[in-house]
Design a protein around this motif. Structure first.
Motif, PDB file in Angstrom:
ATOM      1  N   TRP A  32       0.460   5.647   0.037  1.00  0.00           N
ATOM      2  CA  TRP A  32      -0.457   6.774   0.154  1.00  0.00           C
ATOM      3  C   TRP A  32       0.325   8.066   0.275  1.00  0.00           C
ATOM      4  O   TRP A  32       1.481   8.073   0.684  1.00  0.00           O
ATOM      5  CB  TRP A  32      -1.441   6.583   1.292  1.00  0.00           C
ATOM      6  CG  TRP A  32      -0.885   6.644   2.682  1.00  0.00           C
ATOM      7  CD1 TRP A  32       0.064   5.843   3.232  1.00  0.00           C
ATOM      8  CD2 TRP A  32      -1.247   7.572   3.704  1.00  0.00           C
ATOM      9  NE1 TRP A  32       0.302   6.196   4.524  1.00  0.00           N
ATOM     10  CE2 TRP A  32      -0.501   7.248   4.844  1.00  0.00           C
ATOM     11  CE3 TRP A  32      -2.150   8.625   3.764  1.00  0.00           C
ATOM     12  CZ2 TRP A  32      -0.605   7.962   6.032  1.00  0.00           C
ATOM     13  CZ3 TRP A  32      -2.267   9.328   4.950  1.00  0.00           C
ATOM     14  CH2 TRP A  32      -1.496   8.995   6.057  1.00  0.00           C
TER      15      TRP A  32
ATOM     16  N   ARG B 202       0.837  -1.193   0.000  1.00  0.00           N
ATOM     17  CA  ARG B 202       0.000   0.000   0.000  1.00  0.00           C
ATOM     18  C   ARG B 202       0.871   1.243   0.000  1.00  0.00           C
ATOM     19  O   ARG B 202       1.855   1.314   0.728  1.00  0.00           O
ATOM     20  CB  ARG B 202      -0.882   0.022   1.250  1.00  0.00           C
ATOM     21  CG  ARG B 202      -1.885  -1.082   1.302  1.00  0.00           C
ATOM     22  CD  ARG B 202      -2.531  -1.187   2.688  1.00  0.00           C
ATOM     23  NE  ARG B 202      -3.402  -2.347   2.754  1.00  0.00           N
ATOM     24  CZ  ARG B 202      -3.001  -3.569   3.063  1.00  0.00           C
ATOM     25  NH1 ARG B 202      -1.733  -3.790   3.346  1.00  0.00           N
ATOM     26  NH2 ARG B 202      -3.853  -4.579   3.095  1.00  0.00           N
TER      27      ARG B 202
ATOM     28  N   ASN C 205      -7.685   9.568  -5.750  1.00  0.00           N
ATOM     29  CA  ASN C 205      -6.881   8.479  -5.213  1.00  0.00           C
ATOM     30  C   ASN C 205      -5.573   8.966  -4.621  1.00  0.00           C
ATOM     31  O   ASN C 205      -4.632   9.232  -5.341  1.00  0.00           O
ATOM     32  CB  ASN C 205      -6.588   7.460  -6.313  1.00  0.00           C
ATOM     33  CG  ASN C 205      -6.047   6.182  -5.755  1.00  0.00           C
ATOM     34  OD1 ASN C 205      -6.148   5.933  -4.582  1.00  0.00           O
ATOM     35  ND2 ASN C 205      -5.466   5.372  -6.591  1.00  0.00           N
ATOM     36  N   THR C 206      -5.518   9.043  -3.308  1.00  0.00           N
ATOM     37  CA  THR C 206      -4.238   9.323  -2.659  1.00  0.00           C
ATOM     38  C   THR C 206      -3.761   8.074  -1.927  1.00  0.00           C
ATOM     39  O   THR C 206      -2.789   8.116  -1.198  1.00  0.00           O
ATOM     40  CB  THR C 206      -4.345  10.507  -1.676  1.00  0.00           C
ATOM     41  OG1 THR C 206      -5.391  10.244  -0.741  1.00  0.00           O
ATOM     42  CG2 THR C 206      -4.607  11.808  -2.405  1.00  0.00           C
ATOM     43  N   ARG C 207      -4.444   6.953  -2.145  1.00  0.00           N
ATOM     44  CA  ARG C 207      -4.049   5.667  -1.554  1.00  0.00           C
ATOM     45  C   ARG C 207      -4.057   4.616  -2.659  1.00  0.00           C
ATOM     46  O   ARG C 207      -5.081   4.364  -3.283  1.00  0.00           O
ATOM     47  CB  ARG C 207      -5.037   5.283  -0.461  1.00  0.00           C
ATOM     48  CG  ARG C 207      -4.665   4.020   0.243  1.00  0.00           C
ATOM     49  CD  ARG C 207      -5.568   3.839   1.461  1.00  0.00           C
ATOM     50  NE  ARG C 207      -5.317   2.546   2.060  1.00  0.00           N
ATOM     51  CZ  ARG C 207      -6.101   1.492   1.882  1.00  0.00           C
ATOM     52  NH1 ARG C 207      -7.182   1.583   1.142  1.00  0.00           N
ATOM     53  NH2 ARG C 207      -5.798   0.349   2.437  1.00  0.00           N
TER      54      ARG C 207
END
Length: 110
Positions: free
Chosen positions: A34, A32, A68-70
């Protein structure tokens, strides 16, 4: 000079995402990434192990209200979260597009 830093920042962002995608495939674990508070890229692997922490250069921010920042990859390298990330430097903006299922990441516009 600032434009060069801006373009290198976007290139590094893409390389970091590609590295995390490759790592998820290699280890078979989810990864992941972010953009924290629009100022720092952080990437983790399974159970929160921090692998990348990179501050954006002064004067460059990511719009935290874009779609979308993740970004998340499955253990097979498939993109789970998709959308666009907008980077800002004064009046200039670049949009980085992430496409679900196609495994593609690309610079959409300048």
């Amino acid at each position: 000079m600032k434009l060069d830093i801006y373009e290198k920042t976007i290139q590094q962002f893409e390389l970091d995402l590609l590295e995390m995608q490759a790592l998820s495939i290699k280890n078979g674990l989810a990864t992941r990434c972010w953009v924290r508070e629009g100022e720092e890229l952080q990437c983790f692997q399974h159970y929160g192990e921090l692998l990348i922490s990179r501050h954006l250069p002064e004067g460059i921010t990511a719009n935290i209200y874009t779609t979308n920042t993740r970004i998340e990859f499955t253990g097979y390298g498939t993109i789970v979260n998709f959308g666009r990330i907008e980077f800002l430097m004064g009046e200039r903006r670049m949009i980085f597009s992430i496409n679900l299922g196609k495994g593609r990441m690309r610079l959409l516009s300048q």
